[in-house]
Design a protein around this motif. Sequence first.
Motif: not given
Length: 265
Positions: A107-114, A120-122, A147-148
């Motif tokens: 699966h693709t990563k669902a939650f990102f820090p910024e 990562e969200e950018s 990770c997150t």
Amino acid sequence: MNVTVCELSNDRSEFLEDWRELQIYLAQNKTDLLLLPEMPFYSWFVNQKEVSIKVQQESVEQHLFWMKEVEKLEAKYIIYSAPEIVGTKFYNTAFVFQRGKGHRRIHTKAFFPEEDHFWEESWFDKEDNISFDAVQLDELKIGVLMCTELWFTEKARQYGKQDVDVLLCPRATGKSSVDQWLTIGRASAIISGTYCLSSNRSGWGEDFDWGGAGWIIEPVTGNLLESTTPERKFATHCIDVKRSVQAKKEYPLYVNTNKRYLEKE
């Protein structure tokens, strides 16, 4: 079954040396399952907030190039994450390489820090309706939290309810937060009733000190069975999958979350 975690340098020249040592280690230490860090085959590139399409493409190309090297490692199952371009979207995707069956998308990563060093969200897109479904590998059932994602504990419990045997967490985290990550790793092993494994980047680079500290944690107790250090970058432990099966019958996994509770008047 034997499972192996590791820490691999973010510095590319040091990474090559780590990789050579990993090849030797696996040849000398029989393992069934190997977990690699988050997006290990390219220097950490989301430390800058400004997105570069060129860097996105290069990171994908490097990971594709290294797949042949992954296939040479002496392990039956190898779990990793890799950047992936799908149409106009850029994802961080979890994969498993299973000997004799090739690479399989999870699966693709669902939650990102910024934040600083982790924009990562950018950089990454998020797929719609990401499914945290267990993956069956012969007699073994695994779940992956990148990770997150590990901090969203409901996902660990969701995997536990799917009778996962091993929860795998590829990371890219700093030295200053090692204790916090170990805490959530232990909690996730208890919550999911599974062995929790994590591998991480290590070393110094781009004004950032990577944390290393890969771990193998047992279910129910959350005890740390093995961990890596700069002097001991690879760690292997023989786990008893039956322990994960039994853990699902123990607290807190047996608690019925579907039960309706009366509200206080």
